[in-house]
Design an enzyme around this catalytic site. Structure first.
Site, PDB file in Angstrom:
ATOM      1  N   GLY A  20       0.633  -1.709  -0.289  1.00 45.69           N
ATOM      2  CA  GLY A  20       0.704   0.130  -0.331  1.00 45.69           C
ATOM      3  C   GLY A  20       1.083   1.324  -0.033  1.00 45.69           C
ATOM      4  O   GLY A  20       1.874   1.517   0.292  1.00 45.69           O
ATOM      5  N   MET A  22       1.432   3.537   2.043  1.00 44.36           N
ATOM      6  CA  MET A  22       1.838   3.956   4.071  1.00 44.36           C
ATOM      7  C   MET A  22       3.237   2.756   3.781  1.00 44.36           C
ATOM      8  O   MET A  22       4.177   3.274   4.454  1.00 44.36           O
ATOM      9  CB  MET A  22       0.758   3.489   4.685  1.00 44.36           C
ATOM     10  CG  MET A  22       0.079   5.161   4.750  1.00 44.36           C
ATOM     11  SD  MET A  22       1.553   6.898   4.809  1.00 44.36           S
ATOM     12  CE  MET A  22       1.418   6.439   6.469  1.00 44.36           C
ATOM     13  N   HIS A 162      -9.698  14.729   3.829  1.00 41.84           N
ATOM     14  CA  HIS A 162      -8.280  13.678   3.492  1.00 41.84           C
ATOM     15  C   HIS A 162      -8.863  13.164   1.847  1.00 41.84           C
ATOM     16  O   HIS A 162      -9.602  13.192   0.993  1.00 41.84           O
ATOM     17  CB  HIS A 162      -8.953  12.504   4.130  1.00 41.84           C
ATOM     18  CG  HIS A 162      -8.349  12.752   5.348  1.00 41.84           C
ATOM     19  ND1 HIS A 162      -8.433  12.789   6.140  1.00 41.84           N
ATOM     20  CD2 HIS A 162      -6.950  12.414   5.855  1.00 41.84           C
ATOM     21  CE1 HIS A 162      -7.904  13.060   7.376  1.00 41.84           C
ATOM     22  NE2 HIS A 162      -6.875  12.189   6.848  1.00 41.84           N
ATOM     23  N   LYS A 166      -9.600   7.262   0.898  1.00 48.34           N
ATOM     24  CA  LYS A 166      -9.460   6.857   3.019  1.00 48.34           C
ATOM     25  C   LYS A 166     -10.530   5.867   3.191  1.00 48.34           C
ATOM     26  O   LYS A 166     -11.850   6.273   2.224  1.00 48.34           O
ATOM     27  CB  LYS A 166      -9.861   7.988   3.896  1.00 48.34           C
ATOM     28  CG  LYS A 166      -9.327   8.000   5.153  1.00 48.34           C
ATOM     29  CD  LYS A 166      -8.854   8.942   5.646  1.00 48.34           C
ATOM     30  CE  LYS A 166      -9.072   8.849   7.117  1.00 48.34           C
ATOM     31  NZ  LYS A 166      -8.285   8.065   7.823  1.00 48.34           N
TER      32      LYS A 166
HETATM   33  P1  NAD Z   1      -3.667   1.826   1.298  1.00 45.29           P
HETATM   34  O1  NAD Z   1      -4.949   1.153   0.278  1.00 45.29           O
HETATM   35  O2  NAD Z   1      -2.315   2.131   0.179  1.00 45.29           O
HETATM   36  O3  NAD Z   1      -2.574   0.202   1.309  1.00 45.29           O
HETATM   37  C1  NAD Z   1      -3.337  -0.485   2.125  1.00 45.29           C
HETATM   38  C2  NAD Z   1      -3.232  -2.477   1.966  1.00 45.29           C
HETATM   39  O4  NAD Z   1      -3.110  -2.836   2.960  1.00 45.29           O
HETATM   40  C3  NAD Z   1      -3.381  -2.563   0.506  1.00 45.29           C
HETATM   41  O5  NAD Z   1      -1.613  -3.106  -0.294  1.00 45.29           O
HETATM   42  C4  NAD Z   1      -3.459  -4.064   0.905  1.00 45.29           C
HETATM   43  O6  NAD Z   1      -3.572  -5.076  -0.042  1.00 45.29           O
HETATM   44  C5  NAD Z   1      -3.374  -4.489   2.506  1.00 45.29           C
HETATM   45  N1  NAD Z   1      -3.838  -5.278   3.039  1.00 45.29           N
HETATM   46  C6  NAD Z   1      -5.751  -4.743   3.423  1.00 45.29           C
HETATM   47  N2  NAD Z   1      -6.179  -5.804   4.154  1.00 45.29           N
HETATM   48  C7  NAD Z   1      -5.466  -6.335   4.134  1.00 45.29           C
HETATM   49  C8  NAD Z   1      -4.889  -7.670   5.036  1.00 45.29           C
HETATM   50  N3  NAD Z   1      -5.966  -8.222   5.339  1.00 45.29           N
HETATM   51  N4  NAD Z   1      -2.995  -8.820   5.107  1.00 45.29           N
HETATM   52  C9  NAD Z   1      -2.727  -7.666   4.631  1.00 45.29           C
HETATM   53  N5  NAD Z   1      -2.550  -7.373   3.353  1.00 45.29           N
HETATM   54  C10 NAD Z   1      -3.733  -6.249   3.523  1.00 45.29           C
HETATM   55  O7  NAD Z   1      -3.838   2.439   2.597  1.00 45.29           O
HETATM   56  P2  NAD Z   1      -3.438   3.751   2.667  1.00 45.29           P
HETATM   57  O8  NAD Z   1      -3.238   4.940   2.163  1.00 45.29           O
HETATM   58  O9  NAD Z   1      -1.612   2.819   2.794  1.00 45.29           O
HETATM   59  O10 NAD Z   1      -3.390   3.568   4.201  1.00 45.29           O
HETATM   60  C11 NAD Z   1      -3.795   2.492   5.027  1.00 45.29           C
HETATM   61  C12 NAD Z   1      -4.568   2.312   6.845  1.00 45.29           C
HETATM   62  O11 NAD Z   1      -3.220   3.710   7.029  1.00 45.29           O
HETATM   63  C13 NAD Z   1      -5.418   3.099   6.355  1.00 45.29           C
HETATM   64  O12 NAD Z   1      -6.094   3.438   7.219  1.00 45.29           O
HETATM   65  C14 NAD Z   1      -4.562   5.107   6.346  1.00 45.29           C
HETATM   66  O13 NAD Z   1      -6.089   5.951   7.041  1.00 45.29           O
HETATM   67  C15 NAD Z   1      -4.421   4.720   7.694  1.00 45.29           C
HETATM   68  N6  NAD Z   1      -3.193   5.937   7.829  1.00 45.29           N
HETATM   69  C16 NAD Z   1      -2.526   6.214   9.353  1.00 45.29           C
HETATM   70  C17 NAD Z   1      -1.379   7.551   9.101  1.00 45.29           C
HETATM   71  C18 NAD Z   1      -0.859   7.956  10.365  1.00 45.29           C
HETATM   72  O14 NAD Z   1      -0.381   8.951  10.389  1.00 45.29           O
HETATM   73  N7  NAD Z   1      -1.779   7.471  10.958  1.00 45.29           N
HETATM   74  C19 NAD Z   1      -1.437   8.273   7.559  1.00 45.29           C
HETATM   75  C20 NAD Z   1      -1.510   7.521   6.499  1.00 45.29           C
HETATM   76  C21 NAD Z   1      -2.428   7.021   6.581  1.00 45.29           C
END
Ligand code: NAD
Length: 276
Positions: A20, A22, A162, A166
């Site tokens: 993903g 992040m 956002h 999201k």
């Molecule tokens: P994204 O959709 O780009 O990536 C998520 C990844 O997780 C995907 O590659 C998906 O295939 C994988 N995934 C989903 N379910 C899974 C599972 N059961 N097992 C294994 N892999 C799985 O999303 P993103 O933009 O990278 O964001 C991910 C999360 O992080 C979101 O909840 C977002 O809100 C959060 N986030 C948090 C912060 C922070 O500072 N805490 C900052 C940015 C994003």
């Protein structure tokens, strides 16, 4: 952090959600640090793909795996970082904790029950965890300042903005900001009710009495404005994450410090303001 310092070896990091947006950034950041080593890359999509093909030559020579538990049974890891989906993150944290791997959860949208389950697993297995709604240091400062300001200007509304990919709303950051404001502000004179509401929910949703408005648009990343209103004056406090690199300093702080904590810690504040 005694578990890690005593060994004097790099912190072995597993990344869940590595394919993903992040997860890729975390894999790159971990790979660039001399005191960290990326030992496991998990994502339910892209399983079997070489990580270097997915991200670039700068990351460890690993293949993407689809099952976190199986991976953690095979390799030794100290910290698991999760950026996946609200429906999967708590299970991933539990999977790590029961193997005595500390969990750093960045995925937002976890429920209260998820928090309770993770806290219970921390106690049961004697392993620490962090759930961090926002790793950007500026966003943590915004929350701190918002709490201070709300003590004197208790009428507050939040606007969080956002990107449209999201999964959850409102953002974890805005929920935590609302909680800090609710704790700090004491009794308030509520704003006057709107007599005529022509569009349902146009005044936003409430968390602990703090109104939150969620905006989702392509082009945005992660932004929050805290609007405080007083007699004849307003105060706006704004934070913008312009790039995913804004989160990486906080992720690395959590990876380095999680073993210094015990139980479940929510937010980076405990670490950033430890000396206050
Ligand atoms: P994204 O959709 O780009 O990536 C998520 C990844 O997780 C995907 O590659 C998906 O295939 C994988 N995934 C989903 N379910 C899974 C599972 N059961 N097992 C294994 N892999 C799985 O999303 P993103 O933009 O990278 O964001 C991910 C999360 O992080 C979101 O909840 C977002 O809100 C959060 N986030 C948090 C912060 C922070 O500072 N805490 C900052 C940015 C994003």
């Amino acid at each position: 952090m005694l578990k890690l310092r005593e060994k004097g070896k790099p912190i072995r990091v597993a990344v869940s959600g590595v394919a993903g947006r992040m997860g890729r950034a975390v894999a790159q950041s971990v790979s660039a640090e001399s005191d960290m080593e990326l030992v496991l890359a998990v994502d339910r999509s892209q399983a079997g793909t070489p990580l270097r093909e997915l991200i670039g030559p700068e990351v460890a020579d690993l293949g993407v795996e689809d099952k976190l538990g199986l991976g953690l049974d095979r390799v030794e890891a100290d910290v698991m970082v999760d950026f996946t989906h609200p429906g999967a993150a708590a299970e991933h944290a539990m999977s790590a904790l029961k193997r005595h791997v500390a969990a750093v959860v960045g995925t937002s949208g976890l429920s209260d029950q998820d928090h309770r389950d993770i806290a219970a697993a921390c106690r049961e297995f004697g392993t620490p965890a962090m759930i961090v709604p926002n790793f950007a240091v500026g966003a943590v400062l915004l929350m701190r300042v918002a709490g201070m300001a709300a003590k004197w200007m208790p009428n507050v509304e939040l606007v969080e903005m956002h990107h449209d990919g999201k999964a959850d709303a409102p953002s974890g950051t805005s929920m935590l900001t609302a909680e800090l404001i609710a704790d700090a502000r004491g009794k308030i004179d509520p704003t006057k009710p709107t007599a005529v509401v022509k569009v349902p929910d146009v005044r936003g949703g409430e968390h602990l009495g703090v109104r939150i408005h969620s905006v989702r648009l392509p082009g945005l990343l992660a932004h929050q404005v805290v609007l405080l209103g007083g007699k004849g004056e307003t105060l706006s406090i704004r934070h913008d994450s312009l790039d995913r690199s804004s989160f990486m300093e906080g992720v690395k702080i959590a990876i380095r410090e999680v073993w210094n904590l015990s139980g479940l810690t929510v937010g980076l504040e405990t670490i950033l303001f430890a000396a206050d």
